[in-house]
Scaffold this active site. Structure first.
Site, PDB file in Angstrom:
ATOM      1  N   HIS A   1      72.828  22.199  24.794  1.00 47.44           N
ATOM      2  CA  HIS A   1      71.404  22.524  24.613  1.00 47.44           C
ATOM      3  C   HIS A   1      71.160  24.018  24.826  1.00 47.44           C
ATOM      4  O   HIS A   1      70.324  24.437  25.639  1.00 47.44           O
ATOM      5  CB  HIS A   1      70.535  21.711  25.577  1.00 47.44           C
ATOM      6  CG  HIS A   1      70.396  20.267  25.190  1.00 47.44           C
ATOM      7  ND1 HIS A   1      69.603  19.855  24.146  1.00 47.44           N
ATOM      8  CD2 HIS A   1      70.965  19.144  25.712  1.00 47.44           C
ATOM      9  CE1 HIS A   1      69.671  18.532  24.041  1.00 47.44           C
ATOM     10  NE2 HIS A   1      70.497  18.083  24.962  1.00 47.44           N
TER      11      HIS A   1
ATOM     12  N   HIS B   1      64.899  10.089  31.626  1.00 46.29           N
ATOM     13  CA  HIS B   1      66.287  10.312  31.215  1.00 46.29           C
ATOM     14  C   HIS B   1      67.145  10.722  32.420  1.00 46.29           C
ATOM     15  O   HIS B   1      68.274  10.238  32.578  1.00 46.29           O
ATOM     16  CB  HIS B   1      66.339  11.392  30.141  1.00 46.29           C
ATOM     17  CG  HIS B   1      67.593  11.386  29.332  1.00 46.29           C
ATOM     18  ND1 HIS B   1      68.076  10.274  28.696  1.00 46.29           N
ATOM     19  CD2 HIS B   1      68.489  12.383  29.054  1.00 46.29           C
ATOM     20  CE1 HIS B   1      69.196  10.561  28.059  1.00 46.29           C
ATOM     21  NE2 HIS B   1      69.472  11.830  28.266  1.00 46.29           N
TER      22      HIS B   1
ATOM     23  N   GLN C   1      57.186   7.580  12.100  1.00 48.51           N
ATOM     24  CA  GLN C   1      56.468   7.931  13.324  1.00 48.51           C
ATOM     25  C   GLN C   1      56.638   6.803  14.334  1.00 48.51           C
ATOM     26  O   GLN C   1      56.180   5.689  14.108  1.00 48.51           O
ATOM     27  CB  GLN C   1      54.993   8.155  13.036  1.00 48.51           C
ATOM     28  CG  GLN C   1      54.192   8.668  14.219  1.00 48.51           C
ATOM     29  CD  GLN C   1      54.563  10.105  14.571  1.00 48.51           C
ATOM     30  OE1 GLN C   1      54.577  10.973  13.717  1.00 48.51           O
ATOM     31  NE2 GLN C   1      54.863  10.340  15.836  1.00 48.51           N
TER      32      GLN C   1
END
Length: 434
Positions: free
Chosen positions: A154, A202, A323
């Site tokens: 990341h 998470h 969506q």
């Protein structure tokens, strides 16, 4: 007397019936072309809701309001985003993947859902795909699912801008001075509160991102500059209160930090300037970098994200974006007090997201308007082409029929014939529609 009275009653009744019939003709039952007004603009008014009525989006769940409250002064240059992406040349698309912004889903779209001359080769069971240029063993995409975490897990804007050119030159066996590339950065953003709660869930399940490098000015942060929030292997089962109470938690204002140039504030050295000044510089840098990126999308507007990407790069997706609102973050029930606390911890991200959302929606409106103008110009050109074809065809018929007279007389007759044909076609189309 009674006959005269009946005649007087018949006149207003007939007038009412006439008005009712006329109204049903002008405004049918299933039509939305008329509605009652209570102000001084009259009894009926033709329906108009501004821009969105002219350019409606296919998915009704993402409809824009007719007017966007303007807080920021965006120029036409900010709104007009079109990239002449040379996938056969040296151009590279770089995906800056911010945690819990829907980046994994969007990253898969990039490698599996774009119509390409040479699609990415994604082998079953493998996380990475091979995305080569047509006829070349070179990658056009720098992302988790194509090149892996080549600049660190990341990697943020500070890391990517210094790392990607070097990595891509090494992969393609080219020296930096000889290779002139265009790097087009893209990313996804998300509502800060939802993103923060999603990251907490998470981490609660065991995520750590401990292998992230956080390189800045050629080095990673020291233990003192970036202390850990937990002492064990991970932070599994952490309560939300403990997650919020760690001052060095990188979840706080993560989107601003990952989009800003950290070298402007001394990287992770918090003593280089005051917290207020640091936040001001980071937010300004993040806004500038985001505005100058080739493209960014918003997790909350999937179909608009797809539309703007396609308009920006001239590429098309095979399947429509979906969506999904039933996320783990959406299922977390928090009080207003906790929400305010999260917004306070992510005040920079909240400001950035408001900025990004307005710019995103204005770019969408701008592109829809541009598309409408392009389609109108195309229809005009097609109409002019058909008229020229008609004129040529009639001229040939006139010559084959042995038409005499001078050239001026011929042209007048041809133009008259074309006008008659055009009038007949227009009238026919109206009859069909009626």
């Amino acid at each position: 007397m009674e006959e005269k009275f009946n005649r007087l009653i018949f006149i207003p009744v007939a007038a009412v019936l006439f008005l009712m019939i006329g109204y049903q003709y002008v405004c049918p039952a299933d039509s939305n072309t008329c509605y009652f007004r209570t102000d001084d603009q009259g009894l009926f008014q033709r329906h108009s809701s501004g821009f969105e009525s002219l350019y409606p989006e296919p998915d009704a769940d993402e409809d824009l309001p007719s007017k966007i409250t303007s807080r920021f002064n965006f120029t036409e240059r900010d709104l007009d985003r079109h990239v002449d992406f040379h996938i056969r040349g040296e151009d590279v698309m770089v995906f800056l993947h911010i945690q819990k912004t829907g980046g994994t889903t969007f990253g898969r779209h990039l490698v599996k859902n774009i119509q390409l001359e040479q699609p990415c080769d994604c082998m079953p069971g493998q996380r990475k795909c091979t995305c080569h240029r047509p006829g070349k063993a070179e990658s056009w995409l720098f992302s988790r699912f194509s090149t892996g975490w080549s600049c660190g897990l990341h990697a943020d804007w500070t890391e990517l801008t210094s790392c990607v050119p070097v990595v891509m030159n090494k992969r393609d066996k080219k020296s930096a001075p000889k290779s002139k590339r265009n790097f087009y950065y893209i990313t996804m953003l998300r509502d800060p509160v939802s993103r923060y709660l999603s990251e907490w869930k998470h981490v609660q399940r065991g995520a750590t991102w401990k292998t992230a490098l956080h390189m800045c000015d050629g080095r990673p942060p020291t233990q003192d500059e970036l202390p850990a929030c937990y002492s064990g292997e991970d932070w599994t089962g952490v309560p939300l209160a403990d997650f919020m109470n760690c001052p060095s938690n990188l979840a706080n204002n993560r989107q601003v930090r990952m989009l800003a140039d950290l070298s402007l504030v001394g990287c992770y050295n918090m003593s280089s300037m005051s917290e207020l000044e640091r936040g001001r510089v980071l937010l300004a840098s993040a806004k500038t970098n985001l505005r100058n990126m080739a493209f960014y999308g918003l997790t909350e507007f999937q179909r608009k994200t797809q539309y703007l990407f396609e308009r920006t790069f001239g590429l098309r997706f095979i399947r429509a974006f979906t969506q999904i609102n039933s996320t783990r973050a959406a299922s977390v029930g928090i009080s207003e007090k906790v929400r305010w606390r999260i917004e306070g911890l992510n005040a920079l991200d909240v400001e950035l997201y408001e900025y990004a959302k307005e710019l995103f929606l204005r770019r969408y409106q701008y592109n829809r308007q541009q598309q409408h103008q392009e389609e109108r110009l195309r229809r005009r050109q097609e109409r002019q082409h058909r008229q020229r074809m008609h004129r040529t065809y009639l001229a040939q018929l006139w010559r084959l029929g042995g038409g005499g007279g001078g050239e001026e007389e011929d042209e007048e007759k041809e133009e008259k014939a074309v006008e008659e044909v055009a009038t007949t076609e227009d009238y026919s189309s109206q009859v069909v529609r009626w």
